[in-house]
Design an enzyme around this catalytic site. Structure first.
Site, short mmCIF file in Angstrom:
data_model
loop_
_atom_site.label_atom_id
_atom_site.label_comp_id
_atom_site.label_asym_id
_atom_site.label_seq_id
_atom_site.Cartn_x
_atom_site.Cartn_y
_atom_site.Cartn_z
CG ASN A 140 7.19 12.67 -23.82
OD1 ASN A 140 7.94 12.32 -24.72
ND2 ASN A 140 6.56 11.82 -23.04
CD1 TRP A 191 1.62 9.58 -32.54
CD2 TRP A 191 1.38 11.79 -32.40
NE1 TRP A 191 0.43 9.91 -33.13
CE2 TRP A 191 0.25 11.25 -33.06
CE3 TRP A 191 1.44 13.17 -32.21
CZ2 TRP A 191 -0.81 12.03 -33.51
CZ3 TRP A 191 0.38 13.95 -32.67
CH2 TRP A 191 -0.72 13.38 -33.31
CG HIS A 200 -34.53 17.56 -39.22
ND1 HIS A 200 -35.71 18.12 -39.66
CD2 HIS A 200 -34.82 17.02 -38.01
CE1 HIS A 200 -36.66 17.95 -38.75
NE2 HIS A 200 -36.14 17.27 -37.74
#
Ligand code: G6P
Length: 615
Positions: free
Chosen positions: A101, A75, A510
């Site tokens: 990793n 990744w 709000h």
């Protein structure tokens, strides 16, 4: 995030590495690779994209001979996801190959140091510096070279290493990133050693695993594993038996892991709760929590990320309502740099499915550094965070494979609820009558979840069919409904990519009410009975501006909310404090079906990782 697998044994390595990597796909990745020692060479194949690309290049691994190798799913952090940046990374000269990793923070300095000495780098990654550095120190002594190299690495790493000169050896070493090793001495798996970043990669072969600690090194051959400490002394390590079995990590006939995990919730909640209810008391002694535990702190800080954080929001309400303990829930990545004011009368509660999340882990370390006590409420046994917490309450959800958390979320809720009830009972904050009512509610919860799954699925699917093509949805709730709404919106975002935002019911007016126009969908879990009248007013406000309302409420409250709801899903009647467990189910299914109808990749949503091991 990244996944590591290594094998050294009697069988052809590459097919085994590929099968192991498949089991790690759920963690999230964008490229993959493997390297196997074959006839004195390190044969390396890498492919960006999904594992099927790597499988196609290697004929499912069968095209690569050799019995010892390493594989990786990456990744991307340093360097875009290309074939070149995929792991394994080789040293110049292709003597050493490494999968990694974590993040090597000083890789730029190391790279400059090595380039100045004539080493050529091929990738943009931090990992390549580790491979090159090991080779730089290599003089025939592989263990010595690895030790010298890792002593210079800053940051976090779990490394799997092979060397051309040692064709039947794998080396594993780690700091702050998990790594496990296992050996099968015969039996159906034959003689083999495995290394992996996650038990699911190798559960098929063995359930007896050894967790490496920071500084440990393991040297794996097909005959066995030797362990060394950071000083090179041989050490013994204990083997942990993993009580999950390989089937638990399969889809079991469901279309997606997420759906399977949603339907597992009644069983999971039963497993989390049942052994901890003893007559009319909550007993957390399995986590080392005895009644006097609750005298040792005055306040609680809940630290977590993502879904676990949203479970923590419900936990705060419970710990304050049921036990009257001042509680704050803080995103772990914020806590760790906030210079927090805590001390030895603080209990830090770390919530995490994986027990590996880097920010939660560092938040734990910061809390401990400041003197706080620590309690992990965690799913994965033996995971990094559990090994550093003073106490751990396991939630027993079994392997959760879908990136979007469902059963671990409700199991974390159960862990927090039990903690609040146990604390309330010890501190006298709840009467014996209330305690027995709460215990009765907990005991009936698995059946109510079962019932909800049967009765809500169709309504959730129908609501999804009406709204799956919306681009934006708002969720509102008050108190425990607000906590439930936060997680429900998170689920929708993660898997359907529909923009979803949660507001406390009283807060919408709000500012955000300006975004409401005819047809805007508002999802309102409205099951926390003490405040449903107030929430109903907030629903009226948006209804008056043309919003459409999907309401989830208890059966006995449905009549009251019918007139303002365009779609209504009912859950079984329950004590208000229990409602987040039950509102979760239809809203998980709503997210699931919305994503399904949009054709998204439900179990592995884009850009997300199941286990986030970087900050
Ligand atoms: C990642 C996952 C989320 C998860 C979060 C915390 O971001 O995509 O689904 O909630 O990490 O994970 P943990 O394992 O600590 O619960």
């Amino acid at each position: 995030m990244c996944g590591i697998v290594g094998y050294c044994g009697d069988e052809q390595a590459a097919p085994i590495l590929l099968r192991g990597l498949e089991r790690l796909e759920y963690r999230g990745y964008d490229s993959a690779g493997l390297c196997v020692e074959t006839d004195g060479k390190l044969v390396t194949i890498k492919a960006s994209g999904k594992l099927k690309n790597l499988a196609a290049l290697t004929n499912d691994g069968k095209a690569i001979n050799g019995v010892c190798g390493i594989g990786h799913t990456r990744w991307a952090t340093h360097g875009i996801p290309t074939d070149t940046n995929a792991h394994p990374h080789l040293s110049d000269g292709e003597r050493i190959a490494v999968v990694h990793n974590g993040i090597i923070e000083n890789f730029r300095e190391l790279r400059a140091f090595l380039e100045n000495r004539g080493v050529t780098f091929r990738s943009d990654t931090d990992t390549e510096a580790a491979a090159q550095l090991i080779d730089y120190y290599y003089d025939g002594n592989l263990i010595g070279a690895v030790q010298k190299a890792v002593s210079q690495l800053e940051g976090s790493y779990a490394l799997g290493i092979i060397c051309r000169d040692f064709p039947d050896t794998l080396i594993a070493v780690k700091k702050s990133s998990p790594l496990i090793v296992a050996h099968t001495g015969g039996g159906s798996a034959g003689y083999a050693s495995f290394l992996a970043s996650d038990v699911t990669a190798i559960l098929k072969y063995t359930r007896d695993m050894t967790y490496l600690e920071d500084g440990d090194m393991a040297v794996l051959t097909r005959r066995g594993i030797k362990f060394y400490d950071a000083y090179g002394q041989q050490i013994e390590k204990t083997v942990t038996r993993i009580d999950w079995d390989a089937d638990a990590a399969q889809k079991g006939g469901y279309a997606h892991f997420m759906l399977k995990e949603i339907y597992e919730q009644p069983r999971v909640i039963r497993d989390t709760i049942s052994s901890r209810i003893n007559g009319m008391t909550v007993d957390l002694s399995d986590a080392g929590i005895t009644p006097d535990y609750f005298d040792s702190f005055d306040e609680i800080k809940i630290l977590a990320c993502g879904t676990a954080y949203y479970a923590g929001v419900a936990g705060k309400y419970w710990l304050e309502q049921l036990a009257r303990i001042p509680t704050e829930v803080i995103v772990a990545s914020e806590f760790r740099y906030a210079d927090p004011i805590i001390g030895k009368r603080t209990l830090a509660v770390i919530l995490s499915q994986s027990g590996e999340t880097a920010d939660s882990h560092e938040a734990l370390r910061e809390a401990k550094r400041l003197g706080a006590k620590s309690l992990g409420i965690i799913n994965v046994r033996g995971s990094a965070i559990t090994r550093e917490c003073d106490n751990t309450l396991y939630i027993n959800a079994g392997p959760e494979i879908a990136v979007a958390s469902t059963k671990a979320y409700t199991a974390l809720l159960a862990g927090l609820y039990l903690l609040a009830a146990a604390a309330g009972q010890k501190r006298g904050a709840i009467s014996p009558e209330r305690l027995s009512a709460i215990i009765g509610e907990l005991e009936s919860l698995p059946d109510k979840l079962e019932y909800s799954l049967k009765t809500c699925a169709e309504a959730a699917q129908y609501a999804a069919s009406q709204y799956f093509n919306h681009s934006s949805v708002f969720y509102i709730g008050r108190n425990l409904d607000y906590a439930a709404a936060l997680e429900a919106a998170h689920k929708l975002k993660e898997i359907s990519y529909i923009h979803a935002e949660t507001y406390a019911g009283g807060e919408l007016k709000h500012g955000t009410i300006s975004l409401i126009e005819p047809g805007t969908l508002i999802v309102a879990p409205a099951a926390y009975e003490p405040l449903t009248a107030k929430l109903r007013s907030n629903i009226d406000e948006v209804k008056a501006r043309g919003a459409e309302i999907l309401c989830v409420t208890q059966e006995h409250m449905a009549e009251n909310l019918k007139s303002v709801s365009d779609y209504m899903i009912t859950i079984p009647d329950c004590d208000a404090t229990i409602s987040p467990f039950l509102t979760a189910v239809p809203l998980q299914l709503f997210a699931y079906y919305a994503a399904l109808m949009r054709g998204e990749n439900i179990d592995q949503p884009r850009n997300l990782a199941k286990v986030v091991t970087v900050e």
